[in-house]
Design an enzyme around this catalytic site. Structure first.
Site, PDB file in Angstrom:
ATOM      1  N   THR A   1       1.177  -0.959  -0.271  1.00  0.00           N
ATOM      2  CA  THR A   1      -0.055  -0.312   0.082  1.00  0.00           C
ATOM      3  C   THR A   1       0.982   1.548   0.277  1.00  0.00           C
ATOM      4  O   THR A   1       1.488   0.962   0.376  1.00  0.00           O
ATOM      5  CB  THR A   1      -0.746  -0.013   0.998  1.00  0.00           C
ATOM      6  OG1 THR A   1      -1.326  -1.135   1.278  1.00  0.00           O
ATOM      7  CG2 THR A   1      -1.569   1.235   1.526  1.00  0.00           C
TER       8      THR A   1
ATOM      9  N   ARG B   1     -14.330  -6.657  -0.276  1.00  0.00           N
ATOM     10  CA  ARG B   1     -13.777  -6.666   1.010  1.00  0.00           C
ATOM     11  C   ARG B   1     -13.421  -5.070   1.248  1.00  0.00           C
ATOM     12  O   ARG B   1     -12.418  -4.505   0.179  1.00  0.00           O
ATOM     13  CB  ARG B   1     -12.711  -7.411   1.517  1.00  0.00           C
ATOM     14  CG  ARG B   1     -11.700  -7.705   2.312  1.00  0.00           C
ATOM     15  CD  ARG B   1     -10.889  -6.678   2.468  1.00  0.00           C
ATOM     16  NE  ARG B   1      -9.597  -6.797   3.373  1.00  0.00           N
ATOM     17  CZ  ARG B   1      -8.654  -6.212   3.455  1.00  0.00           C
ATOM     18  NH1 ARG B   1      -8.120  -4.915   2.100  1.00  0.00           N
ATOM     19  NH2 ARG B   1      -7.932  -5.693   4.149  1.00  0.00           N
TER      20      ARG B   1
ATOM     21  N   GLY C   1     -10.024  -2.553   3.696  1.00  0.00           N
ATOM     22  CA  GLY C   1      -9.671  -2.380   4.202  1.00  0.00           C
ATOM     23  C   GLY C   1      -9.121  -1.344   5.150  1.00  0.00           C
ATOM     24  O   GLY C   1     -10.077  -0.793   4.772  1.00  0.00           O
ATOM     25  N   ASP C   2      -8.237  -1.258   5.554  1.00  0.00           N
ATOM     26  CA  ASP C   2      -8.485   0.156   6.583  1.00  0.00           C
ATOM     27  C   ASP C   2      -8.136   1.126   6.304  1.00  0.00           C
ATOM     28  O   ASP C   2      -8.378   2.663   6.298  1.00  0.00           O
ATOM     29  CB  ASP C   2      -6.953   0.300   7.287  1.00  0.00           C
ATOM     30  CG  ASP C   2      -5.409  -0.065   7.062  1.00  0.00           C
ATOM     31  OD1 ASP C   2      -5.353  -1.389   6.307  1.00  0.00           O
ATOM     32  OD2 ASP C   2      -4.892   0.326   7.428  1.00  0.00           O
TER      33      ASP C   2
ATOM     34  N   THR D   1      -0.362   0.968   6.345  1.00  0.00           N
ATOM     35  CA  THR D   1      -0.560  -0.012   5.588  1.00  0.00           C
ATOM     36  C   THR D   1       0.138  -1.510   6.870  1.00  0.00           C
ATOM     37  O   THR D   1       1.588  -1.680   7.356  1.00  0.00           O
ATOM     38  CB  THR D   1       1.528  -0.486   4.984  1.00  0.00           C
ATOM     39  OG1 THR D   1       1.394  -1.283   4.408  1.00  0.00           O
ATOM     40  CG2 THR D   1       2.586   0.204   5.384  1.00  0.00           C
TER      41      THR D   1
ATOM     42  N   GLY E   1      -5.058  -4.770   7.150  1.00  0.00           N
ATOM     43  CA  GLY E   1      -6.198  -3.602   7.481  1.00  0.00           C
ATOM     44  C   GLY E   1      -7.198  -4.434   8.946  1.00  0.00           C
ATOM     45  O   GLY E   1      -7.938  -3.159   9.509  1.00  0.00           O
TER      46      GLY E   1
HETATM   47  N1  ASP Z   1      -3.270  -1.460   4.858  1.00  0.00           N
HETATM   48  C1  ASP Z   1      -3.821  -2.732   3.610  1.00  0.00           C
HETATM   49  C2  ASP Z   1      -4.837  -3.412   3.736  1.00  0.00           C
HETATM   50  O1  ASP Z   1      -5.986  -4.064   4.075  1.00  0.00           O
HETATM   51  C3  ASP Z   1      -2.782  -3.506   3.114  1.00  0.00           C
HETATM   52  C4  ASP Z   1      -0.860  -3.097   3.032  1.00  0.00           C
HETATM   53  O2  ASP Z   1      -1.067  -2.308   3.642  1.00  0.00           O
HETATM   54  O3  ASP Z   1      -0.649  -3.200   2.190  1.00  0.00           O
HETATM   55  O4  ASP Z   1      -6.255  -3.172   2.713  1.00  0.00           O
END
Ligand code: ASP
Length: 320
Positions: free
Chosen positions: A189, A217, A219-220, A240, A243
Site C-alpha cells: 500500500t 472486502r 480494508g483500513d 500499512t 487492514g
Molecule cells: N492495509 C492494506 C489493507 O489491508 C494492505 C497494505 O497495507 O498493503 O487493505
C-alpha cells in the site's frame, strides 16, 4: 522621512497579520513530507525490484516536497505524491493493485486534511485511474466522506476524473501471485503525510488491498482513523499492514490520541501501538508527522519502503 514612515507602517502591519494567524504557534514549523510504499517488503527482493521501489519513492518525495517548497498546501503535496505511487506498477495501489480471489482489482483510498478534519474516501473501485484523486473529489465536492463501488465510479464520471478499462491495471506479476496464493502478502500500500508552511497537516493512503481478498472486502486504507488521520497542531498518519486489525484498533487515530492525551512524542505513540500489534502477531507500519514536522516511520516487518524530506535538508529514501 515619509519613506521611513511608510516602511514602518508596512512592517507594523505585517507583524500584526502574523500575530493574528490562528496557527501562529506553528507558523515557524518546518515543511516536511514522509511517504511509504508498504510495510511488507521481505529481504529477498531482486536488485531490480529494490531499484524500482527506491526510484518510485524518490520521485514521489521530490514531487510532494517541491509543492510544499513553493508554498503549496500539504493536501496538494500528499495527493501528488500518492498519484506518482499509484501510477507506478511496483506498488500495490492504482496501476499495481493486487487481485481479489476472483482475479479483479478493487481499490480503496482516503485523504484527510487537518485544519477542519475534512476527509474523503472511496472503496472497491475498479475503473478509477487514480483513486486518491476521487477521494479528494468526494471530500471537496460532495457532502459525503466515503463512497464505494459503482456509486463512486459514477461520481468520478460526473467529476470528469480519469476512468480506465480494468485492463489498465493488468499485471502479470500480481496475477501470478494470486494464482499461486498463500505466498506472504506484500503489504505494499502507499501513503503520504505532509505539513505545509501554514502548519496544515494532511495525510493520504491508497491501496489495492490484500491479494486474494474476497470481492467487496474493504480494508483500513479508506477508513478515516484506521488507515489515515490528520489533525492540525497534533499529527498526521498513514498506515500499512493487516487492514482488519488496523480497523479494529483504529490505529491512525489511536497514535494521535496518545500524543494528544498522554503527551507522547510521535515516536513513542507509534512504537506503543505497533508493539501492541506485534504482541498479537499482526504485521504493519505507520508514517507519522507531528506539528513541528518531525517524522516517525515505525514498522514491525522486515522492511517498509519509506522516504522523508524536510526544509532543514534532511532526506532519506530507504526500505530496511
Ligand atoms: N492495509 C492494506 C489493507 O489491508 C494492505 C497494505 O497495507 O498493503 O487493505
Amino acid at each position: 522621512m515619509k519613506k521611513y514612515l511608510l516602511l514602518f507602517l508596512l512592517l507594523a502591519q505585517s507583524n500584526f497579520l502574523i500575530a493574528s494567524q490562528p496557527n501562529s504557534d506553528v507558523m515557524a514549523s518546518n515543511i516536511a513530507i514522509v511517504i511509504h510504499g508498504g510495510a511488507g517488503w521481505s529481504r529477498n527482493q531482486t536488485e531490480e525490484k529494490l531499484k524500482s521501489i527506491e526510484d518510485g519513492l524518490k520521485r514521489a518525495l521530490d514531487e510532494g516536497f517541491a509543492i510544499l517548497e513553493s508554498g503549496g498546501t500539504s493536501l496538494d503535496a500528499v495527493e501528488a505524491a500518492v498519484v506518482i505511487l499509484e501510477d507506478d506498477v511496483t506498488f500495490n495501489a492504482g496501476k499495481g493493485s493486487v487481485y481479489t480471489a476472483e482475479e479483479r482489482q478493487e481499490m480503496d483510498a482516503s485523504i484527510m486534511t487537518g485544519e477542519l478534519q475534512n476527509a474523503g474516501a472511496v472503496a472497491s473501485v475498479s475503473t478509477i485511474k487514480n483513486p486518491i484523486k476521487l477521494a479528494r473529489y468526494v471530500m471537496e465536492k460532495t457532502e459525503h466522506v466515503l463512497i464505494v463501488g459503482q456509486g463512486a465510479e459514477k461520481v468520478a464520471i460526473k467529476g470528469g476524473l480519469e476512468v480506465v478499462d480494468p485492463s489498465y491495471f493488468y499485471s502479470k506479476e500480481k496475477l501470478d501471485r494470486v494464482r499461486r496464493q498463500k505466498t506472504k502478502d506484500e503489504l505494499s500500500t502507499v501513503g503520504a503525510v505532509a505539513i505545509d508552511k501554514e502548519g496544515n497537516i494532511s495525510a493520504a493512503t491508497s491501496t489495492g488491498g490484500r491479494s486474494n481478498k474476497l470481492p467487496g472486502r474493504v480494508g483500513d486504507s479508506p477508513i478515516i482513523g484506521a488507515g489515515t488521520w490528520a489533525q492540525n497542531n497534533l499529527c498526521g498518519v498513514s498506515g500499512t499492514g493487516h487492514g482488519e486489525y488496523f480497523m479494529r484498533f483504529n490505529v491512525a487515530r489511536e497514535i494521535c490520541a496518545r500524543m494528544d492525551y498522554l503527551g507522547l512524542s510521535s515516536d513513542q505513540a507509534s512504537k506503543q501501538v505497533i508493539d501492541e500489534l506485534s504482541g498479537m502477531g499482526i504485521e504493519g507500519g505507520v508514517i507519522v508527522i507531528d506539528k513541528e514536522g518531525n517524522a516517525s516511520m515505525i514498522f514491525n516487518t522486515d522492511g517498509m519502503a519509506r522516504a522523508y524530506k524536510n526544509s532543514k535538508g534532511d532526506e532519506i529514501v530507504t526500505i530496511y
